[in-house]
Design an enzyme around this catalytic site. Structure first.
Site, PDB file in Angstrom:
ATOM      1  CE  LYS A   1     -55.526  30.357   2.257  1.00 16.29           C
ATOM      2  NZ  LYS A   1     -55.306  30.673   3.668  1.00 16.29           N
TER       3      LYS A   1
ATOM      4  CG  HIS B   1     -58.674  31.515  -0.087  1.00 17.17           C
ATOM      5  ND1 HIS B   1     -58.775  30.156  -0.297  1.00 17.17           N
ATOM      6  CD2 HIS B   1     -59.295  31.763   1.098  1.00 17.17           C
ATOM      7  CE1 HIS B   1     -59.421  29.609   0.724  1.00 17.17           C
ATOM      8  NE2 HIS B   1     -59.747  30.553   1.588  1.00 17.17           N
TER       9      HIS B   1
END
Ligand code: NAD
Length: 265
Positions: A158, A154
């Site tokens: 995040k 990600h």
């Protein structure tokens, strides 16, 4: 029907407002942000660089629940627990996409679901929900001589790890093998950890750049390896899935629902 968006200035919040404005048959009931956000007081459409909507971003979340048929929440665990309480109080359906929830957060949300419909999913894309089904089937067919590893990547912003989707995929594999995930998982490895125990479900986390969300489940056996992958290239897939869930949830009896219920899988 009227859909409200909480946390409308976030990466997902912006996509959600856009998805509601672009979907026929639904109206934007309103949008909120946390106190202190620069977005508060601005027209939500204008804030997103679109036409004016006449809906000003404010901080009165309970009121948003009272005027909405369903509210979509992709914010933070603490905010989502509070919002689940508002959903129960106003008897408004809630679509909850926030990840990184603790067992206590999940228990509080389940309590709220006794009084209203809540659709909770770590991933609202159709593709990932199909992947979860495939992962469960593969894990049921392949015995524990196949090592399961779940690799995810990600964007650098995040905050939770492993991702909620990776844990959901792990849970699907554990269901397929008829074991409890928290008895077999290994969420990180560092140093002299020893040989891999049979039956373990491992996770590996990559963070960087602007990656929206990549997930691969590896089933590694002797002499062969099977990999099931999903790559999201736009947050729009999560937003359109969440709007679909909101339309499905409005007016449903109280209860805890998943994206599988919404998709009829
Ligand atoms: P983000 O930090 O960009 O956005 C969160 C927003 O929530 C921020 O604008 C913040 O100000 C706002 N917020 C915080 N507390 C609030 C409150 N009390 N009231 C109103 N607004 C509040 O984060 P993001 O990338 O948009 O992700 C949000 C969450 O959604 C994360 O947990 C992420 O993992 C999850 N997510 C889920 C899916 C899915 O399909 N389920 C997909 C993508 C992201």
């Amino acid at each position: 029907m009227k859909i409200g968006i909480v946390g409308c200035a976030g990466r997902m919040g912006r996509m959600l407002v856009g998805a509601v404005l672009d979907t026929d048959g639904v109206d934007l009931a309103g949008a909120t942000e946390r106190a202190g956000s620069d977005a508060v007081g601005r027209d939500v459409g204008e804030f997103l660089g679109r036409r004016q909507t006449g809906r000003v971003i404010d901080t009165d979340t309970l009121r948003l629940f009272e005027v909405s048929d369903a509210v979509i929440d992709f914010t933070t665990p603490a905010a989502s627990v509070e919002h689940a309480g508002f959903a129960a109080e106003a008897r408004t359906a809630l679509v909850l996409g926030t990840t990184g929830l603790s067992p206590e957060d999940e228990a509080a949300i389940r309590d709220a679901a006794a009084r209203t419909a809540i659709v909770c999913a770590p991933n609202f894309s159709v593709g990932v929900n199909l992947l979860m089904l495939l992962a469960e089937q593969a894990a049921a067919v392949l015995d524990d001589s196949y090592d399961i590893e779940i690799v995810e990547m990600h964007h650098r912003h995040k905050v939770d790890s492993p991702s909620g989707t990776a844990l959901g995929l792990g849970r699907a594999c554990a269901r397929g093998r008829k074991v409890a995930l928290d008895e077999v998982w290994c969420k990180a490895r560092d140093g002299q950890v020893g040989a891999r125990p049979r039956g373990e479900i491992g996770f590996a986390t990559l963070r960087g750049g602007d990656v929206v969300g990549d997930h691969t489940i590896v089933f590694a056996g002797d002499g062969e390896r099977i990999e099931l992958s999903h790559r999201a290239s736009s947050r729009a897939v999560f937003a359109s899935g969440a709007v679909r869930a909101a339309r499905w949830a409005a007016g449903r009896p109280p209860g805890m629902y998943s994206m599988r219920d919404v998709l009829g899988m």
